[in-house]
Design an enzyme around this catalytic site. Structure first.
Site, mmCIF file in Angstrom:
data_model
loop_
_atom_site.group_PDB
_atom_site.id
_atom_site.type_symbol
_atom_site.label_atom_id
_atom_site.label_comp_id
_atom_site.label_asym_id
_atom_site.label_seq_id
_atom_site.Cartn_x
_atom_site.Cartn_y
_atom_site.Cartn_z
ATOM 1 N N TYR A 101 -0.546 45.240 55.544
ATOM 2 C CA TYR A 101 0.515 45.202 54.545
ATOM 3 C C TYR A 101 1.844 44.788 55.178
ATOM 4 C CZ TYR A 101 -2.889 47.951 51.884
ATOM 5 O OH TYR A 101 -4.021 48.401 51.258
ATOM 6 N N HIS A 127 -11.128 48.020 56.335
ATOM 7 C CA HIS A 127 -10.366 47.393 55.260
ATOM 8 C C HIS A 127 -11.118 46.201 54.654
ATOM 9 C CE1 HIS A 127 -5.996 46.154 53.969
ATOM 10 N NE2 HIS A 127 -6.813 46.307 52.946
#
Length: 310
Positions: free
Chosen positions: A56, A123
């Site tokens: 992110y 992820h």
């Protein structure tokens, strides 16, 4: 705030969790001081589950979150971060090798100013070779769990069937939680189809994106949203219906996504302290179930319409 146990982890997490992707300026540019205040506001008002990733903002979200966490006692929150997906200068990269994910955990600890991660996740497994995740990535994370560097191991993905496949192909207890996004919201409750399986395997469920990446909002879907136009139009009509009833669709959306006790927590993201407070107030208010029915009737045949992860 309601607290639910996350599978068999022993973690009792707030049914509304803080998704820290917004701290990485993923959706728009943010101010660091305001982002830090948003984290403090969340924790001060009962949110005890925070999720982030090195991906992110290409490490920015973890860095900013780490500055916020310096001022918060460690027993006030549970922290979840991820391995496998990274990037730099606008270029996405993936590396699910045991060597990289092990190093990644320690790098995240440094950015986050902590010495222990409550949940470490693989992820977006759809971007991996799932066999590598089963045979290399997860065993490396289990080793870190056995060493006491991380508390629990999980996996994340947009596609629930990938989460199920991985769990079916690893020893029992390897995966303790899953993070699924955009599949328990007003326009898509596909996650319900998988809850029995996850519960049978003692896997806790984290839901994310109650606003379906902006589809369920007054602002509307961003231009980059991968959903088909037919779904965007249906959600726009639903938004207008809620507006006519003086009931913001954001309020209904986050209430709906946090209302199922079989889903331990639902993540929302905001770098704005006022928005954090507003969403907490929404969740603590009673839901209008009749309006839920009306909205889902408006969405109609666009319910469960899917899109590809990007």
């Amino acid at each position: 705030m309601i607290y639910n146990e996350l599978g068999k982890t022993g973690l009792r997490v707030s049914n509304l969790g803080f998704g820290a992707s917004s701290l990485g300026s993923v959706f728009h540019e943010t101010r660091e001081a305001e982002s830090i205040k948003a984290v403090h506001t969340a924790v001060d008002n009962g949110i005890n589950f925070i999720d982030v990733s090195p991906y992110y903002g290409y490490y920015k979200a973890e860095t900013v979150l780490g500055k916020a966490l310096r001022e918060i006692p460690r027993d006030k929150y549970y922290l979840s971060t991820k391995v496998g997906r990274y990037g730099e200068n606008g270029v996405n990269t993936w590396d699910y090798s045991a060597k990289r994910v092990t190093a990644s955990v320690y790098e995240s600890m440094k950015r986050l100013n902590i010495d222990y991660i409550d949940i470490i996740n693989v992820h977006d497994v759809e971007f991996s070779d799932l066999n590598q995740v089963v045979n290399e990535t997860l065993p490396a994370l289990v080793k870190l769990r056995e060493n006491g560097d991380v508390g629990h191991v999980g996996i994340t993905d947009l596609q629930p069937e990938n989460l199920k496949w991985v769990i079916e192909h690893v020893p029992a207890g390897t995966v303790e939680s899953v993070l699924s996004f955009c599949h328990y919201s007003l326009n898509d409750e596909m996650l319900l189809d998988y809850l029995d399986f996850f519960e049978a395997n003692n896997v806790g469920v984290v839901n994310a994106s109650p606003f379906s990446m902006g589809l369920l909002s007054l602002r509307g879907a961003p231009v980059w949203h991968p959903a088909p136009n037919s779904l965007k139009e249906a959600c726009k009509r639903a938004t207008e219906h809620c507006m006519a009833k003086n009931y913001p669709i954001e309020k209904l959306a986050i209430q709906y996504s946090t209302s199922n006790p079989r889903i331990a927590t639902t993540l929302f993201g905001s770098a704005n302290p006022a928005n954090v407070l507003k969403n907490i107030e929404y969740v603590n208010a009673p839901i209008d179930n009749q309006l839920v029915k009306e909205v889902q009737e408006i969405i109609g045949d666009q319910m469960r319409v899917r899109w590809k992860n990007t």
